[in-house]
Design a protein around this motif. Structure first.
Motif, short mmCIF file in Angstrom:
data_model
loop_
_atom_site.label_atom_id
_atom_site.label_comp_id
_atom_site.label_asym_id
_atom_site.label_seq_id
_atom_site.Cartn_x
_atom_site.Cartn_y
_atom_site.Cartn_z
N ASP A 1 27.99 36.36 42.25
CA ASP A 1 26.94 35.57 41.62
C ASP A 1 27.17 34.09 41.93
OD1 ASP A 1 25.21 37.37 40.50
OD2 ASP A 1 26.20 37.45 38.57
N VAL A 2 26.12 33.42 42.36
CA VAL A 2 26.24 32.02 42.76
C VAL A 2 25.14 31.20 42.08
CG1 VAL A 2 27.22 32.65 44.99
CG2 VAL A 2 24.75 32.30 44.79
N VAL A 3 25.26 29.89 42.19
CA VAL A 3 24.16 28.99 41.83
C VAL A 3 23.78 28.21 43.08
CG1 VAL A 3 24.69 28.77 39.37
CG2 VAL A 3 25.80 27.26 41.01
N LEU A 4 22.50 28.02 43.30
CA LEU A 4 22.06 27.42 44.55
C LEU A 4 22.34 25.92 44.64
CD1 LEU A 4 18.74 29.37 45.19
CD2 LEU A 4 21.08 29.90 45.91
N GLU B 1 33.90 30.39 40.17
CA GLU B 1 34.67 30.03 38.98
C GLU B 1 35.56 31.16 38.49
OE1 GLU B 1 31.78 28.79 36.14
OE2 GLU B 1 31.06 27.11 37.35
N ALA B 2 35.53 32.29 39.14
CA ALA B 2 36.31 33.44 38.69
C ALA B 2 37.20 33.96 39.80
CB ALA B 2 35.35 34.55 38.22
N ASN B 3 38.28 34.58 39.41
CA ASN B 3 39.21 35.14 40.40
C ASN B 3 38.98 36.63 40.61
OD1 ASN B 3 40.62 32.70 40.82
ND2 ASN B 3 41.74 33.02 38.90
N ASP B 4 38.23 37.25 39.70
CA ASP B 4 38.04 38.70 39.77
C ASP B 4 36.96 39.06 40.79
OD1 ASP B 4 39.90 39.18 37.76
OD2 ASP B 4 38.40 38.89 36.19
N ARG B 5 37.13 40.21 41.40
CA ARG B 5 36.08 40.77 42.26
C ARG B 5 35.29 41.76 41.42
NH1 ARG B 5 38.80 43.56 47.03
NH2 ARG B 5 36.76 43.36 48.06
N ILE B 6 33.97 41.71 41.53
CA ILE B 6 33.08 42.56 40.74
C ILE B 6 32.37 43.52 41.65
CG2 ILE B 6 31.16 42.57 39.11
CD1 ILE B 6 33.61 41.13 38.05
#
Length: 230
Positions: free
Chosen positions: A39-42, A222-227
């Motif tokens: 998930d990203v923000v443009l 912002e996260a280290n986890d892979r989803i």
């Protein structure tokens, strides 16, 4: 769902409320494929995403480079991602590979989606802007959208889904945009003469599938986890 660091999946760059990204996620979920969701923000596009697809819009699906190749395989159009997913696995026959009750073909479905994507989407953007900026042509743009909504309502008077009594690619491709239409003037929409469309949309919005596809995850940067999605 978190995945082990050494497991390799196609990577899907996505934006939670973007209708194009939403329909790509719907098709991936329906196909039971598994992808790594980013998930990203443009306003803060990851460099890896821009390298994969310089146009920088979601969704973008990136596959690991083949052995000995430096070129990534990338799919960066939402409908192409949907087709990739469902052509790989289509347990609900959304592409109509088995015979459909009304004889609808994949080409007919793609034609319906293309018309909606070009004509309705343009009118919808004008309608949303007119509402946001309190413009005096709100009614004009709403009525332009309604020309397409009325066609869908008539179809849904005849059968459970847009193309037939069987769910198809068209339903999940149009769903995110009709959801946007329903949210522009909520009170008007709830009383508008489209009961079948409302029922069709509500069935999706209240489904476990939609809840899972719309799960809010931490932003990838912002996260280290892979989803994993799917």
């Amino acid at each position: 769902m978190l995945i082990p660091k050494n497991t390799i999946y196609p990577i899907l760059y996505s934006l939670r409320n973007c209708p194009y990204a939403m329909r790509a996620r719907l098709a991936i979920f329906k196909s039971k494929q598994q992808v790594e969701l980013r998930d990203v923000v443009l306003s803060n596009k990851p460099q890896a995403m821009l390298i994969a697809s310089p146009k920088g819009t979601v969704p973008i699906l990136v596959f690991e480079s083949e052995k000995g190749s430096e070129t990534l395989k990338v799919i960066d159009e939402s409908l192409d991602i949907m087709l990739w997913a469902l052509q790989t696995n289509d347990p609900d026959n959304l592409l109509g590979q088995s015979s459909m009750p009304n004889g609808e073909s994949l080409q007919n479905m793609l034609s319906s989606i293309a018309t909606f994507d070009t004509e309705f989407k343009t009118d919808l953007e004008k309608y949303k802007c007119a509402k946001r900026y309190h413009e005096d042509n709100l009614l004009e743009y709403r009525q332009a959208c309604e020309a397409h909504i009325q066609t869908i309502e008539k179809r849904l008077q005849q059968h459970t889904y847009i193309m037939s009594n069987e769910e198809s690619l068209v339903d999940i491709a149009l769903l995110p945009f009709i959801r946007q239409f329903a949210r522009v003037e909520r009170q008007w929409y709830l009383q508008a003469p489209y009961p079948n469309l409302r029922q069709w949309l509500n069935n999706y919005l209240q489904s476990p599938m939609f809840s899972k596809v719309m799960t809010k995850y931490p932003l990838w940067l912002e996260a280290n986890d892979r989803i994993i999605l799917g």
